[in-house]
Scaffold this motif. Structure first.
Motif, short mmCIF file in Angstrom:
data_model
loop_
_atom_site.label_atom_id
_atom_site.label_comp_id
_atom_site.label_asym_id
_atom_site.label_seq_id
_atom_site.Cartn_x
_atom_site.Cartn_y
_atom_site.Cartn_z
N TRP A 1 0.82 -1.21 0.00
CA TRP A 1 0.00 0.00 0.00
C TRP A 1 0.85 1.26 0.00
O TRP A 1 0.38 2.33 -0.41
N CYS B 1 -4.85 -1.51 -6.83
CA CYS B 1 -5.71 -1.78 -5.67
C CYS B 1 -6.48 -3.07 -5.84
O CYS B 1 -6.62 -3.87 -4.90
N TYR C 1 -9.31 5.75 -1.82
CA TYR C 1 -8.13 6.08 -2.62
C TYR C 1 -8.40 7.13 -3.69
O TYR C 1 -7.46 7.62 -4.32
#
Length: 434
Positions: free
Chosen positions: A5, A39, A223
């Motif tokens: 991440w 992601c 995000y």
């Protein structure tokens, strides 16, 4: 976590450079697809990596992830010509940075928190929080490093240097990230059976279902903030992309500094919230910080019109967002309960939760970028992210209610003598630790 991440957290700087120079013929929707692909694979493959972790195959995951991530990021430096304005090849960039790198990061994400969790019982939440802070440190290092190097040696050489740092840190994790040998591992008798990968009992637990819904809503809007921050700051006049402000005396920062500050401040939230989890319960803390984050997007971000307000938003939201994104493993551990046999399912249940939410992580940034293109304003992103986080918090509160009912039911069924022995054991443990 530094290389999963953390890399995603720094993608906004890549996006900004793509729009500014490398891929000038494409719009923000195309750029968000690359980040959303990262992601998606990180989350979707979590059910596989989580089950392999429960079977004690962490070393193979780390080796495979290192090879894929270094390959993807280093290939990015050779698929875009000389790396100058207009030299970019969008499809090659998507394959290298979105697909291959995303597959590599998928091997790291669940591994990072679950390996650490095997070593801790009483301070599990705090330990996971320390691990999660690796993503915020990386989100500070990679954007600053990349943008600074681009100005000196160009894009391609910068990516090669960043890939070297990724390779070094991956090598360290291969040798040092080792699970507790006393942990309860579960190796299946048949790897091809559906129950090996999907635990149907999880879907019979209302707390698991509602918390999974909450995490899905989180990724639907979370995000979008990180991917859009640099472009928003340019439009709002609080950031600029060149070496000097376009207007002398302009009160603004280079855009990558805002993203770096947001990522850096998230370390505070990851550590403090994980510490609070061990005292007030992971689910309670997680729901609270998610609710606050939604209000920050809906109100503070939408009314940020100058550099001071923008800095206030990136610092405060960064702190709370670090808690939001770092606590799901700790919250899932709380839902499973303290019994070792149940904790042995932590990797599988966490992986299933993330795999379900992966489709929301893929489509959320695309929806947000489409709204920006359609209405020509970043207000749409601010409202979208804020509403998604608000709904996520509501789902978490419902999960807390069901989890509390389950705990009360277990206590009613447990004989008083057993409960007293449990309290006695806890007292003896505390005295021995003193």
């Amino acid at each position: 976590m530094f290389n999963s991440w953390g890399v995603v957290n720094g993608y906004g700087t890549y996006l900004s450079y793509y729009k500014e120079s490398l891929l000038v013929d494409y719009n923000i929707l195309h750029f968000n697809i690359i980040g959303a692909t990262q992601c998606f694979f990180i989350l979707f493959l979590s059910f596989i990596s989580g089950r392999l972790l429960d079977a004690n195959y962490s070393r193979w995951l780390l080796i495979g992830g290192s090879i894929l991530l270094v390959l993807g990021m280093s290939t990015l430096s050779i698929c875009n010509g000389a790396g100058r304005r207009g030299d970019g090849q969008y499809m090659y960039t998507w394959v290298a940075q979105g697909l291959v790198s995303g597959l590599g990061m998928a091997c790291f994400f669940v591994s990072s928190s679950q390996i650490a969790a095997t070593w801790f019982k009483r301070k599990k939440g705090f330990a996971i929080g320390i691990v999660a802070s690796g993503a915020s440190v990386s989100g500070l290092v990679y954007p600053t490093m990349l943008r600074y190097l681009i100005d000196i040696v160009g894009f391609n050489r910068s990516v090669q240097i960043v890939s070297s740092l990724i390779a070094i840190t991956c090598l360290i994790s291969i040798f040092l990230a080792v699970p507790n040998p006393d942990h309860h591992f579960r190796r299946p008798s048949n790897w091809f059976a559906a129950k090996t990968w999907v635990d149907k009992d999880a879907f019979k637990d209302p707390a698991f279902c509602w918390f999974t819904a909450a995490v899905s809503w989180t990724f639907f809007g979370f995000y979008c903030v990180f991917f859009s921050l640099e472009e928003w700051s340019t439009e709002a006049g609080v950031g600029y992309k060149g070496l000097e402000p376009p207007v002398p005396g302009m009160r603004a920062l280079r855009t990558y500094w805002l993203l770096a500050i947001m990522n850096g401040s998230s370390t505070i939230g990851r550590l403090s919230s994980s510490y609070l989890c061990d005292h007030f319960g992971a689910l309670n803390v997680h729901a609270g910080v998610t609710l606050v984050s939604s209000f920050l997007c809906l109100f503070l971000w939408t009314f940020a019109r100058n550099l001071g307000a923008a800095l206030a938003f990136v610092i405060i939201f960064g702190a709370f967002s670090g808690a939001v994104i770092g606590l799901p493993p700790a919250s899932m551990a709380a839902i499973l309960g303290p019994h070792p046999a149940q904790q042995g399912k932590l990797g599988q249940w966490t992986g299933m939760m993330y795999s379900i939410s992966s489709f929301f992580a893929l489509t959320g940034p695309m929806i947000a970028s489409h709204l920006v293109i359609k209405f020509d304003t970043f207000l749409t992103v601010q409202l979208w992210s804020g509403l998604c986080l608000f709904i996520s918090a509501l789902c978490m509160f419902i999960a807390i209610i069901y989890h509390s009912r389950d705990e009360s039911f277990v206590l009613r069924l447990t004989p008083a003598s057993t409960r007293s022995r449990s309290v006695s054991c806890k007292s003896e443990l505390s005295m021995s630790e003193v």
